[in-house]
Design a protein around this motif. Sequence first.
Motif, PDB file in Angstrom:
ATOM      1  N   MET A  35       1.709  30.791 -31.865  1.00 25.99           N
ATOM      2  CA  MET A  35       2.187  31.686 -30.808  1.00 25.99           C
ATOM      3  C   MET A  35       3.661  32.004 -31.039  1.00 25.99           C
ATOM      4  N   ASN A  36       4.047  33.259 -30.960  1.00 22.92           N
ATOM      5  CA  ASN A  36       5.433  33.622 -31.195  1.00 22.92           C
ATOM      6  C   ASN A  36       6.209  33.653 -29.885  1.00 22.92           C
ATOM      7  N   GLN A  37       7.532  33.862 -30.002  1.00 18.42           N
ATOM      8  CA  GLN A  37       8.388  33.809 -28.811  1.00 18.42           C
ATOM      9  C   GLN A  37       8.127  34.961 -27.846  1.00 18.42           C
ATOM     10  N   ALA A  38       7.447  36.009 -28.295  1.00 13.68           N
ATOM     11  CA  ALA A  38       7.128  37.115 -27.396  1.00 13.68           C
ATOM     12  C   ALA A  38       6.213  36.656 -26.269  1.00 13.68           C
ATOM     13  N   ASN A  39       5.478  35.572 -26.484  1.00 11.56           N
ATOM     14  CA  ASN A  39       4.570  35.038 -25.468  1.00 11.56           C
ATOM     15  C   ASN A  39       5.245  34.003 -24.573  1.00 11.56           C
ATOM     16  N   VAL A  40       6.533  33.793 -24.788  1.00  8.58           N
ATOM     17  CA  VAL A  40       7.276  32.811 -24.000  1.00  8.58           C
ATOM     18  C   VAL A  40       8.289  33.545 -23.122  1.00  8.58           C
ATOM     19  N   LYS A  41       8.228  33.267 -21.826  1.00  5.64           N
ATOM     20  CA  LYS A  41       9.133  33.942 -20.894  1.00  5.64           C
ATOM     21  C   LYS A  41       9.849  32.918 -20.029  1.00  5.64           C
ATOM     22  N   VAL A  42      11.160  33.122 -19.875  1.00  4.30           N
ATOM     23  CA  VAL A  42      11.971  32.287 -18.993  1.00  4.30           C
ATOM     24  C   VAL A  42      12.591  33.196 -17.951  1.00  4.30           C
ATOM     25  N   SER A  43      12.265  32.957 -16.693  1.00  3.13           N
ATOM     26  CA  SER A  43      12.804  33.769 -15.601  1.00  3.13           C
ATOM     27  C   SER A  43      13.427  32.870 -14.542  1.00  3.13           C
ATOM     28  N   PHE A  44      14.254  33.470 -13.684  1.00  5.90           N
ATOM     29  CA  PHE A  44      14.962  32.709 -12.658  1.00  5.90           C
ATOM     30  C   PHE A  44      14.754  33.365 -11.299  1.00  5.90           C
ATOM     31  N   TYR A  45      14.653  32.519 -10.265  1.00  2.00           N
ATOM     32  CA  TYR A  45      14.467  33.032  -8.906  1.00  2.00           C
ATOM     33  C   TYR A  45      15.102  32.076  -7.909  1.00  2.00           C
ATOM     34  N   LEU A  46      15.277  32.535  -6.704  1.00  3.40           N
ATOM     35  CA  LEU A  46      15.855  31.698  -5.653  1.00  3.40           C
ATOM     36  C   LEU A  46      14.755  31.045  -4.832  1.00  3.40           C
ATOM     37  N   LYS A  47      14.953  29.797  -4.478  1.00  5.36           N
ATOM     38  CA  LYS A  47      14.017  29.107  -3.598  1.00  5.36           C
ATOM     39  C   LYS A  47      14.529  29.255  -2.175  1.00  5.36           C
ATOM     40  N   LYS A  48      14.148  30.380  -1.583  1.00  6.14           N
ATOM     41  CA  LYS A  48      14.708  30.773  -0.283  1.00  6.14           C
ATOM     42  C   LYS A  48      14.322  29.816   0.839  1.00  6.14           C
ATOM     43  N   SER A  49      13.213  29.106   0.645  1.00 10.00           N
ATOM     44  CA  SER A  49      12.768  28.178   1.699  1.00 10.00           C
ATOM     45  C   SER A  49      13.707  26.999   1.865  1.00 10.00           C
ATOM     46  N   GLU A  50      14.607  26.786   0.911  1.00 10.79           N
ATOM     47  CA  GLU A  50      15.531  25.657   0.993  1.00 10.79           C
ATOM     48  C   GLU A  50      16.981  26.128   1.099  1.00 10.79           C
ATOM     49  N   ALA A  51      17.180  27.304   1.665  1.00  9.95           N
ATOM     50  CA  ALA A  51      18.543  27.829   1.844  1.00  9.95           C
ATOM     51  C   ALA A  51      19.313  26.945   2.826  1.00  9.95           C
ATOM     52  N   ASP A  52      20.600  26.764   2.552  1.00 10.45           N
ATOM     53  CA  ASP A  52      21.414  25.961   3.466  1.00 10.45           C
ATOM     54  C   ASP A  52      21.952  26.851   4.596  1.00 10.45           C
ATOM     55  N   VAL A  53      22.782  26.271   5.451  1.00 15.36           N
ATOM     56  CA  VAL A  53      23.273  26.996   6.636  1.00 15.36           C
ATOM     57  C   VAL A  53      24.137  28.195   6.263  1.00 15.36           C
ATOM     58  N   ASP A  54      24.719  28.171   5.040  1.00 15.99           N
ATOM     59  CA  ASP A  54      25.567  29.288   4.606  1.00 15.99           C
ATOM     60  C   ASP A  54      24.766  30.341   3.829  1.00 15.99           C
ATOM     61  N   GLY A  55      23.446  30.119   3.714  1.00 15.04           N
ATOM     62  CA  GLY A  55      22.616  31.104   3.017  1.00 15.04           C
ATOM     63  C   GLY A  55      22.555  30.907   1.514  1.00 15.04           C
ATOM     64  N   ASN A  56      23.073  29.765   1.023  1.00 14.06           N
ATOM     65  CA  ASN A  56      23.010  29.482  -0.417  1.00 14.06           C
ATOM     66  C   ASN A  56      21.641  28.890  -0.768  1.00 14.06           C
ATOM     67  N   CYS A  57      21.008  29.464  -1.782  1.00 17.67           N
ATOM     68  CA  CYS A  57      19.661  29.036  -2.171  1.00 17.67           C
ATOM     69  C   CYS A  57      19.673  28.382  -3.562  1.00 17.67           C
ATOM     70  N   PRO A  58      18.854  27.339  -3.739  1.00 15.99           N
ATOM     71  CA  PRO A  58      18.734  26.731  -5.074  1.00 15.99           C
ATOM     72  C   PRO A  58      18.171  27.741  -6.075  1.00 15.99           C
ATOM     73  N   VAL A  59      18.742  27.734  -7.296  1.00 12.99           N
ATOM     74  CA  VAL A  59      18.228  28.595  -8.356  1.00 12.99           C
ATOM     75  C   VAL A  59      17.156  27.827  -9.122  1.00 12.99           C
ATOM     76  N   MET A  60      15.998  28.467  -9.294  1.00 14.25           N
ATOM     77  CA  MET A  60      14.881  27.853 -10.000  1.00 14.25           C
ATOM     78  C   MET A  60      14.614  28.616 -11.299  1.00 14.25           C
ATOM     79  N   ALA A  61      14.134  27.885 -12.291  1.00 14.69           N
ATOM     80  CA  ALA A  61      13.713  28.497 -13.554  1.00 14.69           C
ATOM     81  C   ALA A  61      12.203  28.393 -13.659  1.00 14.69           C
ATOM     82  N   LYS A  62      11.588  29.429 -14.175  1.00 13.54           N
ATOM     83  CA  LYS A  62      10.142  29.407 -14.397  1.00 13.54           C
ATOM     84  C   LYS A  62       9.875  29.719 -15.871  1.00 13.54           C
ATOM     85  N   LEU A  63       9.148  28.818 -16.481  1.00 11.88           N
ATOM     86  CA  LEU A  63       8.833  28.938 -17.904  1.00 11.88           C
ATOM     87  C   LEU A  63       7.345  29.222 -18.067  1.00 11.88           C
TER      88      LEU A  63
END
Length: 407
Positions: free
Chosen positions: A1-29
């Motif tokens: 399998m070549n790297q074209a079949n591998v994807k790394v993306s990032f998203y915010l986990k909004k369900s765990e936002a703190d009181v200031d609205g800062n959200c943990p950044v998650m990576a999805k592979l």
Amino acid sequence: MNQANVKVSFYLKKSEADVDGNCPVMAKLNIGKYSEAAFSVKMKVPQSRWISGRASGKSVAAKEINNRLDEIRAMALSIYSEQSAVRDGVTAEEVKSILLGMASEQETLLNYFRQFISNFEKRVGVNRTEGSLRAYRNAYNHIESFLKWQYKLSDISFTALDRSFIDKYDLYLRTECHLAPGTVINLTVQLKTIVGEAIADGIITAYPFMGYEPIRPKAVQKYLTDVELQRLMTTPLHKQTLYLVRDMFLFSCFTGISYRDMCSLTKENLSLAEDGTWWIKSARQKTKIEFEIPLLDLPLQIIKKYSDTASDSRLLPMYCNSNMNLYLKEIARICNINRPLVFHAARHTYATEITLSHGVPLETVSKMLGHRQIETTRIYAKVTDNKIDSDTKTLNRKISEHFTVVI
């Protein structure tokens, strides 16, 4: 399998936002369609500053976050590329484990090998030799070249070492490097040592050499027979240099002392016993094991013949090993000895033809050769047909003396 079949993306986990609205950044592979893993990158970003998987804006904080995300993506792709180069079926979870440091196998082969060599260097002269150090450096260079040739990698993690890797390395040494079977065995044994050290350190648990059996070289007789030895001793030679080389070789044949140890002998190593027997007492340069050898008449004559001819108060005049071997090949041709003759064959001749064949016990031979283990002596000392015939006749005579058979 070549790297074209591998994807790394990032998203915010909004369900765990703190009181200031800062959200943990998650990576999805994602690897292919069915292998997926997610993990936290240990950073938080305001929801208002997040667009299309990146921190927005030109602030220093946004640049640092995006740089870190780029590093994570590059590391994930690199790990996948490294792992998939040597085996199939690499999963997203495996890449994630290595990336986050959750797997102990993150240590790489060449980095660990360099540490091993560095520690080995400190022991040279204590309980390790310079020759062994050179051998490990040579093995390191071969593995480094193999990784570049086979996988286009500068290093590889221990997790990638499996039986397939070992087989490919073996094939590379034989077909690309054109090495002899004995040399291949030496190089794979040195790699086995490194793998064994890594297992002992808890870096890996699986043994990649399981089931691996190298092609062994065809057994070659390394000692001279009594007929060949007699021919070597009596055939006229046409140069004085050849006589000197022959004499040094014969000295080794009748003492078992190796080339390197002969080079270091001085008169201080000679000792006269109360019964009038001259002995050589020294220690192996290779192992530091002490040895004591009673001198037969021939080596005593050689010492007398070359008395005071060697430089630096050495006992014997010795050429360099490569020149010795070149001259020995010429001598073998003159004496009609139809196989390659090297200086080390003298040590095998002493063990087999001079001592064991004449009834010297293997344990005594081992001590005189300066071997740490008797198993090593068995490599040198071979039981010849003449020895078997002689022992059988002795056995037959003893049986006849003790038993009477009426038929």
